[in-house]
Write an enzyme that holds these catalytic residues in place. Structure first.
Site, PDB file in Angstrom:
ATOM      1  N   ASP A 178      -1.609   5.321  -5.621  1.00 55.90           N
ATOM      2  CA  ASP A 178      -1.921   4.471  -4.484  1.00 55.90           C
ATOM      3  C   ASP A 178      -2.198   3.035  -4.925  1.00 55.90           C
ATOM      4  OD1 ASP A 178      -2.808   3.365  -2.142  1.00 55.90           O
ATOM      5  OD2 ASP A 178      -4.537   4.669  -1.898  1.00 55.90           O
TER       6      ASP A 178
ATOM      7  N   ASP B 271       0.834  -1.197   0.000  1.00 61.65           N
ATOM      8  CA  ASP B 271       0.000   0.000   0.000  1.00 61.65           C
ATOM      9  C   ASP B 271       0.868   1.247   0.000  1.00 61.65           C
ATOM     10  OD1 ASP B 271      -1.974   1.865   0.260  1.00 61.65           O
ATOM     11  OD2 ASP B 271      -2.858   1.031   2.075  1.00 61.65           O
TER      12      ASP B 271
END
Length: 427
Positions: free
Chosen positions: A270, A77
């Site tokens: 992201d 992440d």
């Protein structure tokens, strides 16, 4: 070192409310206090093979923590800075359904005085303490801080172990593992290269007959370099904006040849989310340019589009323009049957809620699985590093990446550890 990525198909979190909560949480400030409670500081918190969660919803890798290494499967992440797992002392249902970390079983575990807490916009949250511990990622080992959750009210789904936060924070935080890697000169080059393998976006099968809940290969992540076999041509780099981790200017967007006014937007890149979160006006402009797209006012003004189409959607970063396949923008696993045919939820969404405001866009896997991406925290490091993109393909130059050949960095081979993973912040 290149590690396989795995994926697991599960569409439950593909909705605007979930994505909004995730977006806001990532921009929260998480409190960090010492053990006495007298001082407190705040910090922005928020080949290895990857596992793909639901038609590229989420990507995970196996890693170890402790000595001997305790094995976990975690989400990669770039939108979160902290790596965390549940503690063996946590006995809530959400902890018991995950693999928990046992500090007492590790000879290298040292409990730190600092505690942390993370509050979600939904009212849920986690809290715990930090440990100094040995990380094992493939053949790579280093010592860093990990968050160990003792109070978990985040309603984690079964067998979720946690996340690997891959923020780089230029202000010098010692918590994100990329900062640790850079500060301790662990890698040959301070960069990670990511290839997210795209499954067949049918919403029903991954191309091998797998139904929702089945696992599939999801690509790879390379620590310390890039895999030159996964892209062609040059990598184009864009400097990140200061104090906004992994955020870069948007060069342009076109839909069916129509230019969308991006107005100098910044985009946070992201890997930990599927869709694109943008201001409502941008969402309306992009979706409104797609033939047959429908704005559903009874659902807050979100957009649905025909599940199949040939409209060309492009995004430009730096000097390169990349195409997003129509069936990636139309989320195939979030479809509704109508008299006009199957309609899919558009991946271009806007945050919801009366108090929602965003400073930058959030660009997730709907774009990233169509490019090779490089997160460079060695160049321009003082002001946030830089992000590079290249066209997918085999072979090609690496535009200055370290070395030549198949993999630039340290190579490790091993079997894939596959586990059922759903993103904890998208609840």
């Amino acid at each position: 070192m290149t590690i396989p990525i795995n994926t697991l198909r599960n569409p439950v979190h593909l909705n605007p409310d979930s994505l909004t909560r995730r977006y806001l949480h990532k921009r929260d400030v998480h409190s960090v206090t010492n053990g006495t409670g007298t001082n407190s500081t705040t910090e922005p918190f928020g080949s290895v093979q990857l596992t793909n969660v639901e038609n590229d919803v989420m990507y995970t890798i196996p890693f170890g923590l402790g000595t001997p290494a305790q094995k976990f499967n975690v989400i990669i992440d770039t939108g979160s800075p902290i790596t965390w797992l549940s503690s063996s002392s946590c006995v809530t249902e959400t902890c018991l359904t995950a693999t928990r970390f046992h500090c007492e079983s590790s000879t290298s575990c040292k409990t730190l005085n600092n505690t942390f807490s993370a509050s979600y916009v939904s009212g849920q949250g986690v809290s715990g303490h930090y440990v100094a511990e040995t990380y094992t990622i493939g053949s790579l080992q280093f010592r860093g801080a990990a968050g160990i959750v003792t109070q978990n009210k985040a309603q984690l789904p079964p067998r979720v172990d946690g996340i690997m936060g891959l923020w780089y924070y230029a202000a010098g935080s010692a918590v994100p593992i990329l900062n640790v890697l850079r500060n301790n000169t662990v890698l040959p080059r301070n960069m990670i290269g990511i290839w997210l393998q795209s499954t067949t976006p049918s919403g029903r099968s991954n191309g091998s007959g797998a139904l929702p809940g089945a696992y599939s290969a999801g690509g790879e992540i390379t620590f310390g370099g890039v895999d030159t076999t996964k892209f062609r041509g040059e990598i184009t780099y864009v400097d990140c904006a200061g104090k906004r981790p992994w955020s870069i200017p948007v060069g342009g967007i076109t839909v069916g040849g129509t230019k969308i006014n991006v107005s100098g937007a910044l985009a946070t890149i992201d890997t930990g989310t599927t869709a694109m979160l943008v201001p409502r006006t941008i969402s309306d402009s992009i979706n409104g340019a797609i033939p047959g797209a429908i704005k559903v006012t009874t659902q807050g003004g979100f957009w649905y589009m025909p599940c199949s189409g040939d409209t060309v959607i492009t995004m430009t970063f730096g000097k390169l323009t990349f195409q997003i396949p129509y069936t990636h923008l139309a989320l195939q696993s979030a479809r509704s049957k109508t008299q006009q045919g199957d309609y899919c939820l558009s991946a271009v969404m806007f945050p919801t809620g009366s108090t929602v405001s965003i400073q930058e866009w959030l660009i997730g896997d709907v774009f990233l699985k169509n490019v090779y991406s490089v997160f460079d925290f060695g160049t321009n490091a003082a002001t946030g590093g830089r992000i590079g993109f290249a066209h997918l393909g085999t072979g090609g130059s690496n535009n200055g990446a370290a070395g030549n050949g198949k993999v630039s960095g340290l190579t490790v081979q091993g079997s894939i550890l596959i586990a059922l993973i759903l993103i904890y912040l998208m609840l």
